[in-house]
Design an enzyme around this catalytic site. Structure first.
Site, PDB file in Angstrom:
ATOM      1  N   HIS A   1       8.139   6.977   8.814  1.00  0.00           N
ATOM      2  CA  HIS A   1       8.925   7.037   7.599  1.00  0.00           C
ATOM      3  C   HIS A   1      10.388   7.322   7.996  1.00  0.00           C
ATOM      4  CE1 HIS A   1       5.839   6.606   4.176  1.00  0.00           C
ATOM      5  NE2 HIS A   1       4.963   7.048   5.338  1.00  0.00           N
TER       6      HIS A   1
ATOM      7  N   SER B   1       3.737  10.679   8.690  1.00  0.00           N
ATOM      8  CA  SER B   1       3.679  10.760   7.151  1.00  0.00           C
ATOM      9  C   SER B   1       4.924  11.635   6.615  1.00  0.00           C
ATOM     10  CB  SER B   1       2.573  11.583   6.666  1.00  0.00           C
ATOM     11  OG  SER B   1       1.348  11.240   7.439  1.00  0.00           O
TER      12      SER B   1
ATOM     13  N   HIS C   1       3.212   4.792  12.739  1.00  0.00           N
ATOM     14  CA  HIS C   1       3.425   4.589  11.556  1.00  0.00           C
ATOM     15  C   HIS C   1       4.564   5.620  11.183  1.00  0.00           C
ATOM     16  CE1 HIS C   1       2.488   3.825   7.080  1.00  0.00           C
ATOM     17  NE2 HIS C   1       2.844   5.250   6.957  1.00  0.00           N
TER      18      HIS C   1
ATOM     19  N   ARG D   1       0.971  -1.029  -0.057  1.00  0.00           N
ATOM     20  CA  ARG D   1      -0.017  -0.004   0.052  1.00  0.00           C
ATOM     21  C   ARG D   1       0.965   1.223   0.108  1.00  0.00           C
ATOM     22  NH1 ARG D   1      -0.412   4.382   2.317  1.00  0.00           N
ATOM     23  NH2 ARG D   1       0.030   3.393   4.213  1.00  0.00           N
ATOM     24  N   ASP D   2       1.647   1.500   0.957  1.00  0.00           N
ATOM     25  CA  ASP D   2       2.448   2.505   0.979  1.00  0.00           C
ATOM     26  C   ASP D   2       3.501   2.581  -0.054  1.00  0.00           C
ATOM     27  OD1 ASP D   2       3.892   5.105   2.068  1.00  0.00           O
ATOM     28  OD2 ASP D   2       3.223   4.510   4.065  1.00  0.00           O
TER      29      ASP D   2
ATOM     30  N   HIS E   1       3.069   3.892  -3.870  1.00  0.00           N
ATOM     31  CA  HIS E   1       3.622   5.400  -4.204  1.00  0.00           C
ATOM     32  C   HIS E   1       4.810   4.967  -4.871  1.00  0.00           C
ATOM     33  CE1 HIS E   1       0.551   7.618  -1.860  1.00  0.00           C
ATOM     34  NE2 HIS E   1       1.069   6.934  -0.431  1.00  0.00           N
TER      35      HIS E   1
ATOM     36  N   TYR F   1       4.794  15.750   2.975  1.00  0.00           N
ATOM     37  CA  TYR F   1       4.343  14.353   2.825  1.00  0.00           C
ATOM     38  C   TYR F   1       5.006  13.559   2.096  1.00  0.00           C
ATOM     39  CZ  TYR F   1      -0.482  12.295   2.563  1.00  0.00           C
ATOM     40  OH  TYR F   1      -1.624  11.455   2.635  1.00  0.00           O
TER      41      TYR F   1
HETATM   42  C1  LIG Z   1      -2.158   8.339   2.153  1.00  0.00           C
HETATM   43  C2  LIG Z   1      -0.818   8.255   2.902  1.00  0.00           C
HETATM   44  O1  LIG Z   1       0.013   7.736   1.942  1.00  0.00           O
HETATM   45  C3  LIG Z   1      -0.951   7.491   4.100  1.00  0.00           C
HETATM   46  C4  LIG Z   1       0.290   7.465   4.919  1.00  0.00           C
HETATM   47  O2  LIG Z   1       1.000   6.072   4.782  1.00  0.00           O
HETATM   48  C5  LIG Z   1       0.972   8.119   5.494  1.00  0.00           C
HETATM   49  O3  LIG Z   1       0.533   9.361   5.884  1.00  0.00           O
HETATM   50  O4  LIG Z   1       1.933   8.009   5.932  1.00  0.00           O
HETATM   51 MN   LIG Z   2       2.812   6.070   5.194  1.00  0.00          MN
END
Ligand SMILES: C[C@H](O)CC(=O)C(=O)O
Ligand SMILES: [Mn+2]
Length: 342
Positions: free
Chosen positions: A200, A171, A198, A17-18, A21, A289
């Protein structure tokens, strides 16, 4: 490490899912099947499958998927013997109809995601998800952009709508370990439900941040194998598992098998190495983001700009998820300004 919760840690793998991107949403059904089968065999708890921007994300604004995500969800469910397939839903992008379809295909968990100050838009989707009998968790994105008190207020809203856990979602990969500690601890002290994290890895502290989160009592943890997530990727799953194992924390996922998924399946799929380059570093540095990276790189080529200048400007303007169209606007403005200066 002394954990402040005695509940088991549940890991959600987000590379399908991530990582979408990074793959420009071009996952094939075969790739999803292969990764899911191997992760399930390794004992992964949850495997998230959706467009990178969640259900319904396949649009011009966010990028079109190669294969309909419902087909990918169905394929992943077919491959799972023990893992639960999870989906992500951002109200306004995904609809109740999408959620019902994903549920019918066998998705067992949904994370309802909003910007950190906009939890109120999650009420309907959280309550429908509970009625559908799904595990229903809240996901407060761009958590670095709000003070701790605001984060707590918004998490409490999600709890009041029926969320069974709330995530601190970094994010932009901008949070530092002390900031994660403060946030997880505040949520743990204010909520009766589980807390998740979560991360990054844009500032290379995703594993450290995740360990701090676990220490403070977070029990829902995200990772992406081989860092296959937006920007520099998420907390690298196989690395986190190895570190937890060294700390004597057993999460019930086979470390060697997870390393093999990274090495033999996910590694060869990567369009480019998932490393901290100047673009992803600036995401974390400027608080942008993570999924903006590819859009900003494309805009920088189109307008002959340094992608860092675009990202820094987006950070200054506090642009958030859903405002992807601003990337082109900002690039066009910067290009005009540079022309005038020349
Ligand atoms: C829609 C985003 O990609 C959700 C996510 O994984 C994040 O905010 O980090
Ligand atoms: Mn993410």
């Amino acid at each position: 490490m002394k954990r402040k919760s005695d509940k088991p840690i549940k890991v959600t793998e987000v590379c399908l899912r991530d990582g979408s991107h990074v793959m420009a949403h071009q996952y094939t059904e075969e790739q999803v099947r292969k990764v899911t089968r191997a992760l399930d065999d390794a004992g992964m708890h949850y495997i998230e499958v959706s467009h990178g921007d969640g259900l319904g994300g396949s649009t011009l604004q966010y990028g079109r998927s190669l294969i309909d995500e419902m087909k990918l969800i169905e394929a992943a469910v077919e491959e799972c013997k023990q893992a639960t397939v999870a989906v992500l839903l951002l109200p306004g992008i995904g609809t109740v109809h999408d959620l019902k379809q994903a549920r019918q295909l066998g998705a067992g968990l949904v994370r309802v995601a909003t910007h950190v100050t906009e939890a109120d838009v999650s009420a309907q989707h959280i309550s429908v998800a509970r009625e559908l009998g799904m595990e229903t968790l809240g996901f407060l994105m761009m958590a670095h952009m709000a003070p701790v008190e605001k984060l707590v207020e918004q998490a409490k809203l999600m709890e009041s709508y029926g969320a069974q856990a709330v995530y601190v979602t970094d994010s932009a990969g901008a949070l530092l370990p002390d900031q994660v500690r403060e946030r997880i601890s505040a949520l743990r002290n204010s909520l009766d439900i589980e807390v998740g994290f979560h991360g990054h890895n844009n500032l290379s502290v995703a594993v450290a941040n995740t360990l701090v989160a676990i220490e403070e009592g977070a029990t829902r943890i995200d990772g992406s194998i081989r860092c296959l997530g937006a920007g520099a990727g998420n907390t690298q799953t196989e690395v986190l598992l190895a570190v937890l194992d060294r700390m004597g924390i057993d999460v019930g996922i086979d470390l060697y098998k997870t390393m093999d998924v990274a090495e033999n399946i996910v590694g060869p799929m990567l369009p480019r190495p998932q490393e901290i380059n100047k673009g992803s570093l600036v995401l974390g540095y400027a608080g942008v983001y993570s999924s903006f990276l590819l859009h900003a790189e494309r805009a920088s080529e189109r307008f002959g700009l340094d992608p860092r200048d675009i990202l820094i400007e987006l950070g200054k303007r506090n642009v958030v998820g859903g405002q992807e169209d601003m990337i082109l606007d900002v690039a066009a403005e910067l290009a005009r300004a540079q022309k005038v200066e020349a």
